[in-house]
Write a protein that holds these residues in place. Sequence first.
Motif, PDB file in Angstrom:
ATOM      1  N   ALA A 164       0.839  -1.195   0.000  1.00  0.00           N
ATOM      2  CA  ALA A 164       0.000   0.000   0.000  1.00  0.00           C
ATOM      3  C   ALA A 164       0.877   1.248   0.000  1.00  0.00           C
ATOM      4  O   ALA A 164       1.067   1.877   1.023  1.00  0.00           O
ATOM      5  N   PRO A 165       1.426   1.582  -1.137  1.00  0.00           N
ATOM      6  CA  PRO A 165       2.277   2.769  -1.191  1.00  0.00           C
ATOM      7  C   PRO A 165       1.469   4.030  -0.937  1.00  0.00           C
ATOM      8  O   PRO A 165       0.285   4.095  -1.264  1.00  0.00           O
ATOM      9  N   PHE A 166       2.120   4.997  -0.305  1.00  0.00           N
ATOM     10  CA  PHE A 166       1.402   6.229   0.008  1.00  0.00           C
ATOM     11  C   PHE A 166       1.024   6.980  -1.256  1.00  0.00           C
ATOM     12  O   PHE A 166      -0.078   7.502  -1.370  1.00  0.00           O
ATOM     13  N   LEU A 167       1.928   7.010  -2.193  1.00  0.00           N
ATOM     14  CA  LEU A 167       1.663   7.796  -3.389  1.00  0.00           C
ATOM     15  C   LEU A 167       0.578   7.135  -4.222  1.00  0.00           C
ATOM     16  O   LEU A 167       0.538   5.912  -4.342  1.00  0.00           O
ATOM     17  N   PRO A 168      -0.327   7.891  -4.765  1.00  0.00           N
ATOM     18  CA  PRO A 168      -1.420   7.314  -5.528  1.00  0.00           C
ATOM     19  C   PRO A 168      -0.931   6.676  -6.820  1.00  0.00           C
ATOM     20  O   PRO A 168       0.103   7.054  -7.368  1.00  0.00           O
ATOM     21  N   LEU A 169      -1.701   5.707  -7.281  1.00  0.00           N
ATOM     22  CA  LEU A 169      -1.380   5.057  -8.551  1.00  0.00           C
ATOM     23  C   LEU A 169      -1.601   6.025  -9.696  1.00  0.00           C
ATOM     24  O   LEU A 169      -0.896   6.004 -10.695  1.00  0.00           O
ATOM     25  N   ALA A 170      -2.612   6.847  -9.534  1.00  0.00           N
ATOM     26  CA  ALA A 170      -2.945   7.822 -10.572  1.00  0.00           C
ATOM     27  C   ALA A 170      -3.713   8.944  -9.908  1.00  0.00           C
ATOM     28  O   ALA A 170      -4.357   8.740  -8.883  1.00  0.00           O
ATOM     29  N   PHE A 171      -3.600  10.102 -10.463  1.00  0.00           N
ATOM     30  CA  PHE A 171      -4.425  11.182  -9.936  1.00  0.00           C
ATOM     31  C   PHE A 171      -4.741  12.183 -11.036  1.00  0.00           C
ATOM     32  O   PHE A 171      -4.033  12.266 -12.041  1.00  0.00           O
ATOM     33  N   ILE A 172      -5.834  12.869 -10.837  1.00  0.00           N
ATOM     34  CA  ILE A 172      -6.219  13.913 -11.783  1.00  0.00           C
ATOM     35  C   ILE A 172      -6.278  15.235 -11.052  1.00  0.00           C
ATOM     36  O   ILE A 172      -6.812  15.324  -9.951  1.00  0.00           O
ATOM     37  N   TRP A 173      -5.717  16.223 -11.681  1.00  0.00           N
ATOM     38  CA  TRP A 173      -5.799  17.569 -11.134  1.00  0.00           C
ATOM     39  C   TRP A 173      -7.222  18.077 -11.297  1.00  0.00           C
ATOM     40  O   TRP A 173      -7.846  17.878 -12.333  1.00  0.00           O
ATOM     41  N   LEU A 174      -7.700  18.711 -10.253  1.00  0.00           N
ATOM     42  CA  LEU A 174      -9.010  19.336 -10.341  1.00  0.00           C
ATOM     43  C   LEU A 174      -8.797  20.837 -10.475  1.00  0.00           C
ATOM     44  O   LEU A 174      -7.787  21.372 -10.004  1.00  0.00           O
ATOM     45  N   PRO A 175      -9.748  21.499 -11.101  1.00  0.00           N
ATOM     46  CA  PRO A 175      -9.611  22.951 -11.200  1.00  0.00           C
ATOM     47  C   PRO A 175      -9.677  23.581  -9.821  1.00  0.00           C
ATOM     48  O   PRO A 175     -10.368  23.079  -8.934  1.00  0.00           O
ATOM     49  N   LYS A 176      -8.937  24.626  -9.649  1.00  0.00           N
ATOM     50  CA  LYS A 176      -8.969  25.321  -8.366  1.00  0.00           C
ATOM     51  C   LYS A 176     -10.356  25.894  -8.140  1.00  0.00           C
ATOM     52  O   LYS A 176     -10.971  26.421  -9.065  1.00  0.00           O
ATOM     53  N   PRO A 177     -10.864  25.779  -6.916  1.00  0.00           N
ATOM     54  CA  PRO A 177     -12.177  26.379  -6.666  1.00  0.00           C
ATOM     55  C   PRO A 177     -12.081  27.890  -6.782  1.00  0.00           C
ATOM     56  O   PRO A 177     -11.035  28.475  -6.505  1.00  0.00           O
ATOM     57  N   PRO A 178     -13.161  28.513  -7.208  1.00  0.00           N
ATOM     58  CA  PRO A 178     -13.133  29.974  -7.310  1.00  0.00           C
ATOM     59  C   PRO A 178     -12.875  30.600  -5.949  1.00  0.00           C
ATOM     60  O   PRO A 178     -13.162  30.013  -4.910  1.00  0.00           O
ATOM     61  N   ARG A 179     -12.360  31.784  -5.974  1.00  0.00           N
ATOM     62  CA  ARG A 179     -11.933  32.431  -4.730  1.00  0.00           C
ATOM     63  C   ARG A 179     -13.067  32.522  -3.708  1.00  0.00           C
ATOM     64  O   ARG A 179     -12.853  32.314  -2.519  1.00  0.00           O
ATOM     65  N   TRP A 180     -14.301  32.802  -4.197  1.00  0.00           N
ATOM     66  CA  TRP A 180     -15.402  32.983  -3.248  1.00  0.00           C
ATOM     67  C   TRP A 180     -15.787  31.672  -2.578  1.00  0.00           C
ATOM     68  O   TRP A 180     -16.418  31.656  -1.533  1.00  0.00           O
ATOM     69  N   ALA A 181     -15.435  30.538  -3.187  1.00  0.00           N
ATOM     70  CA  ALA A 181     -15.801  29.239  -2.608  1.00  0.00           C
ATOM     71  C   ALA A 181     -14.742  28.742  -1.640  1.00  0.00           C
ATOM     72  O   ALA A 181     -14.969  27.775  -0.928  1.00  0.00           O
ATOM     73  N   ARG A 182     -13.614  29.391  -1.642  1.00  0.00           N
ATOM     74  CA  ARG A 182     -12.531  28.930  -0.783  1.00  0.00           C
ATOM     75  C   ARG A 182     -12.753  29.376   0.646  1.00  0.00           C
ATOM     76  O   ARG A 182     -13.029  30.537   0.913  1.00  0.00           O
ATOM     77  N   ARG A 183     -12.638  28.417   1.548  1.00  0.00           N
ATOM     78  CA  ARG A 183     -12.753  28.764   2.958  1.00  0.00           C
ATOM     79  C   ARG A 183     -11.362  29.047   3.490  1.00  0.00           C
ATOM     80  O   ARG A 183     -10.383  28.526   2.963  1.00  0.00           O
TER      81      ARG A 183
END
Length: 110
Positions: free
Chosen positions: A72-91
């Motif tokens: 169970a390696p820590f690093l993911p097998l694969a990942f996808i970047w998600l778009p950054k949430p807009p500034r107003w949605a960021r807590r």
Amino acid sequence: MIRRILARHRLAIRFWSGWFSTSRSGRQIGPRPVLALHRLPDPNCPHCGGLGEVTCGSPGQDEPGYDDCHCAPFLPLAFIWLPKPPRWARRPVRNRDPWASNGYSDEPPF
Ligand SMILES: [Zn+2]
């Protein structure tokens, strides 16, 4: 449904709100949200017994260290970047620790 399929293949999808990645040119990307596909520990693993981590330590060391088991390696097998949430949605982010088990931790850092 998809969870059951993933569980059968010992996979899990996790959302990381602040993932860092180093590109091949050595430039650091992040923190950015990602969806990552992780390998789950093997319940019949002879090394970790399904915990996904093994103790590693040398005699004379006060506390044993924990290391990721090869199943169970820590690093993911694969990942996808998600778009950054807009500034107003960021807590407001306080002490977000990307290495914590589920993306954040309530415990004091040390
Ligand atoms: Zn293992």
